[in-house]
Design an enzyme around this catalytic site. Structure first.
Site, PDB file in Angstrom:
ATOM      1  N   ASP A   1     -17.104  18.864  16.818  1.00 42.52           N
ATOM      2  CA  ASP A   1     -17.250  17.423  17.019  1.00 42.52           C
ATOM      3  C   ASP A   1     -16.513  16.679  15.907  1.00 42.52           C
ATOM      4  O   ASP A   1     -16.559  17.083  14.742  1.00 42.52           O
ATOM      5  CB  ASP A   1     -18.754  17.091  16.971  1.00 42.52           C
ATOM      6  CG  ASP A   1     -19.062  15.708  17.468  1.00 42.52           C
ATOM      7  OD1 ASP A   1     -18.743  15.412  18.621  1.00 42.52           O
ATOM      8  OD2 ASP A   1     -19.638  14.906  16.693  1.00 42.52           O
TER       9      ASP A   1
ATOM     10  N   GLU B   1     -12.225  36.876  10.051  1.00 42.31           N
ATOM     11  CA  GLU B   1     -13.047  37.939   9.441  1.00 42.31           C
ATOM     12  C   GLU B   1     -13.868  38.647  10.524  1.00 42.31           C
ATOM     13  O   GLU B   1     -13.937  39.874  10.554  1.00 42.31           O
ATOM     14  CB  GLU B   1     -13.974  37.253   8.427  1.00 42.31           C
ATOM     15  CG  GLU B   1     -14.766  38.160   7.560  1.00 42.31           C
ATOM     16  CD  GLU B   1     -15.784  37.332   6.755  1.00 42.31           C
ATOM     17  OE1 GLU B   1     -15.399  36.296   6.162  1.00 42.31           O
ATOM     18  OE2 GLU B   1     -16.976  37.721   6.755  1.00 42.31           O
TER      19      GLU B   1
HETATM   20  C1  BGC Z   1     -19.201  13.373  20.959  1.00 46.13           C
HETATM   21  C2  BGC Z   1     -20.096  12.263  21.361  1.00 46.13           C
HETATM   22  C3  BGC Z   1     -20.976  11.928  20.179  1.00 46.13           C
HETATM   23  C4  BGC Z   1     -20.148  11.624  18.930  1.00 46.13           C
HETATM   24  C5  BGC Z   1     -20.968  11.597  17.689  1.00 46.13           C
HETATM   25  C6  BGC Z   1     -18.384  12.681  19.891  1.00 46.13           C
HETATM   26  O1  BGC Z   1     -17.180  12.618  19.879  1.00 46.13           O
HETATM   27  O2  BGC Z   1     -18.404  13.869  21.983  1.00 46.13           O
HETATM   28  O3  BGC Z   1     -20.843  12.558  22.494  1.00 46.13           O
HETATM   29  O4  BGC Z   1     -21.747  10.808  20.497  1.00 46.13           O
HETATM   30  O5  BGC Z   1     -19.168  12.594  18.750  1.00 46.13           O
HETATM   31  O6  BGC Z   1     -21.355  12.877  17.346  1.00 46.13           O
END
Ligand code: BGC
Length: 570
Positions: free
Chosen positions: A241, A291
């Site tokens: 993310d 690893e």
């Molecule tokens: C995820 C979202 C999330 C955000 C914050 C993003 O890009 O895909 O769904 O709300 O990150 O974590």
């Protein structure tokens, strides 16, 4: 490395007044080896938004046991693997993107034993399992953040986040002018343990998602532990993310365009995103994956959500010792427009593939309006036709493709949820429906004619967490499986052909001359894909009947809003 044949001009195919029959190129590019032939290079991964996939225990919320129940369905569809959205312990302010414990399953989704069973079953079915990881921020309920609040200004506990004194009289103004992606200032003020208004902390999303300070060594150490925890349990990779986040400008100065992130809902503040230091993190994570691969020979995947301004900038994230892949979001934001599609596809092939990685195509995900609605331009017939054509186009391209649950059912966006049922923090922070995401997260319809459409088991005690509209009856898995003209069969057939045709794999794209409104390209020996973006029928680039088409497609004709694949026999 893939070496695409790029258009001669800056954008758009050469337009010919008389549609020329396609001459499939005689010279065939040899399959170009990339960094080995790791499974992820051309994989099709199915994104499971766990909360909305399958509820196994009747509480109206999808769970890991539900995912396990449906793995056979995914195997039949023909995907190579599954990416699970976050299922970790979380107060669910952003449905799991606010993690309070990175190494435990939220009870609403199951437990670690259930996760282990899922890993086993994926292995048995030959499906790769990719899990989400959220390193930019955590939950305000995370023990580190609670400790930081308790410990007070200047403490080592606060140093793991971005705490700062406010500006103005009594420190009543935020430390800088940054805005949060989901609305409002990117800073919130805390009440100190003595009851007084105190410092501020940074959160690029909601106040319940404090940003971690990656300049503090404990943060990198903690994520090293988290990665190993899930790798030891057998996962095949991580979706990362906010991969262009993590580091902020060390001085946290004012932004020259403070509203940019909130306005665009994209990571565009150059002081908050895409700092050069982040690349060292991806090199370290890649080393951890290598690893594990060295130990057991299984390739692992790091696929980043790296929203950066240009494909060239994105290419830096997938250098050979960094992330394996990064989502290429330009099709996710593309309008139904030939020039736009061709420009972004050509750009991706050129910039990303030149790194030795492969492009990671996406048309739908849990943050965006579904293609059936997005491409409709208000026309309920055109939307599904264009969405199906775009899918066939995407699946014809070299590289990996991510499918979002429900796109194989042809699900439209649900746009009429009443305000009181909307859960997206964007709505609650902005009081606007622009960009809200509940409409693409409605629980899936599996069977039957009425809600919950098999999403929850017989005798469920709760309604699905978001209401399913009656018209989902036309999109249940049961219905689309029985209809050979459905989205499901198109996806299934396309995936089968992707696996079996020798022209797929690493073969490059060669753009073909095509009539106005038509995008056409060839790959390998005789494979041709064409999409008609226009409003009327066009001559098909190959006279023979297509191998596969996204709609009715008589020989010699490519109807409007239709894509087709051919094998051209010279
Ligand atoms: C995820 C979202 C999330 C955000 C914050 C993003 O890009 O895909 O769904 O709300 O990150 O974590």
């Amino acid at each position: 490395m893939i070496t695409p044949t790029l258009p001669a001009g800056p954008a758009g195919p050469p337009e010919v007044s008389v549609p020329a029959p396609v001459t499939a190129p005689a010279a065939l590019p040899a399959a170009v080896p990339g960094a080995g032939q790791a499974w992820w290079r051309n994989a099709v991964i199915y994104q499971v938004y766990v909360r909305s996939f399958q509820d196994s225990d009747g509480d109206g919320i999808g769970d890991l046991a539900g995912v396990r129940e449906r793995l056979g369905y995914l195997r039949r569809l023909g995907v190579d693997g599954v990416w699970l959205n976050p299922f970790y312990v979380s107060p669910q302010h952003d449905h799991g993107y606010d993690i309070a414990d990175h190494c435990a399953v939220d009870p609403v989704y199951g437990d670690l034993a259930e996760f282990d069973a899922l890993v086993q079953e994926c292995r048995l079915l030959g499906l790769k399992l990719v899990v989400d990881t959220v390193p930019n921020h955590c939950s305000s309920q995370h023990p580190w953040f609670r400790a930081a609040l308790a410990a007070g200004p200047g403490s080592p506990e606060r140093a793991r986040f971005h705490f700062a004194d406010g500006r103005g009289p009594g420190g009543s103004l935020p430390p800088n002018n940054w805005r949060a992606m989901f609305g409002g200032p990117a800073w919130s003020r805390v009440t100190e343990s003595d009851g007084r208004q105190g410092q501020w902390y940074l959160h690029l999303f909601t106040p319940e998602q404090p940003d971690l300070n990656w300049r503090h060594p404990a943060v990198a150490e903690e994520f090293d532990r988290v990665l190993r925890f899930w790798l030891d349990r057998g996962v095949d990779g991580f979706r990362i993310d906010v991969a262009a986040g993590l580091f902020k400008h060390p001085e946290l100065p004012d932004s020259p365009d403070p509203d940019a992130d909130e306005r665009t809902r994209d990571s565009v503040n150059p002081l908050a995103w895409n700092q050069p230091e982040v690349h060292a993190v991806w090199r370290a994570w890649r080393a951890v994956c290598e690893e594990y691969t060295a130990k057991d020979g299984r390739d692992r995947l790091l696929v980043g959500e790296a929203s950066v301004p240009t494909p060239a900038e994105q290419a830096k994230y997938v250098r050979p010792d960094e992330l394996h892949q990064a989502f290429f979001f330009h099709l996710l934001h593309a309008p139904w427009d030939l020039d736009h599609f061709r420009t972004v596809i050509a750009g991706a092939l050129e910039d990303i593939a030149a790194t030795g990685s492969t492009v990671t195509w996406v048309l739908n995900n849990h943050d965006q309006v579904r293609t059936v609605t997005r491409f409709a331009g208000g026309d309920p017939v055109l939307g599904p036709a264009r969405a199906a054509a775009a899918a066939l186009l995407m699946l014809a391209l070299p590289g990996a493709a991510y499918l979002y649950q429900g796109e194989e059912l042809g699900l439209p966006e649900v746009t009429d949820l009443p305000d009181e049922l909307i859960t997206d923090p964007i709505f609650h922070r902005t009081r606007s429906r622009v960009g809200i995401r509940d409409g693409c997260r409605i629980p899936l319809p599996w069977s039957g004619g009425r809600p919950p459409f098999g999403f929850s088991p017989e005798g469920a005690t709760a309604q699905p967490w978001l209401p399913q509209p009656e018209h989902f009856a036309a999109h249940t898995a049961e219905r689309v499986l029985a209809d050979t003209g459905s989205f499901w069969h198109l996806y299934r057939d396309a995936l089968q052909l992707r696996r079996s045709l020798p022209q797929f794999g690493e073969a490059a794209v060669r753009w073909l001359e095509s009539p106005p409104g038509v995008l056409a390209f060839a790959r390998g020996e005789g494979f041709v894909c064409a999409v008609n973006f226009g409003d009327g029928p066009a001559p098909a680039p190959v006279a023979a009947a297509p191998l596969l088409a996204s709609g009715p497609c008589p020989p010699g004709v490519l109807p409007a809003a239709t894509a087709a694949w051919w094998i051209h026999r010279p």
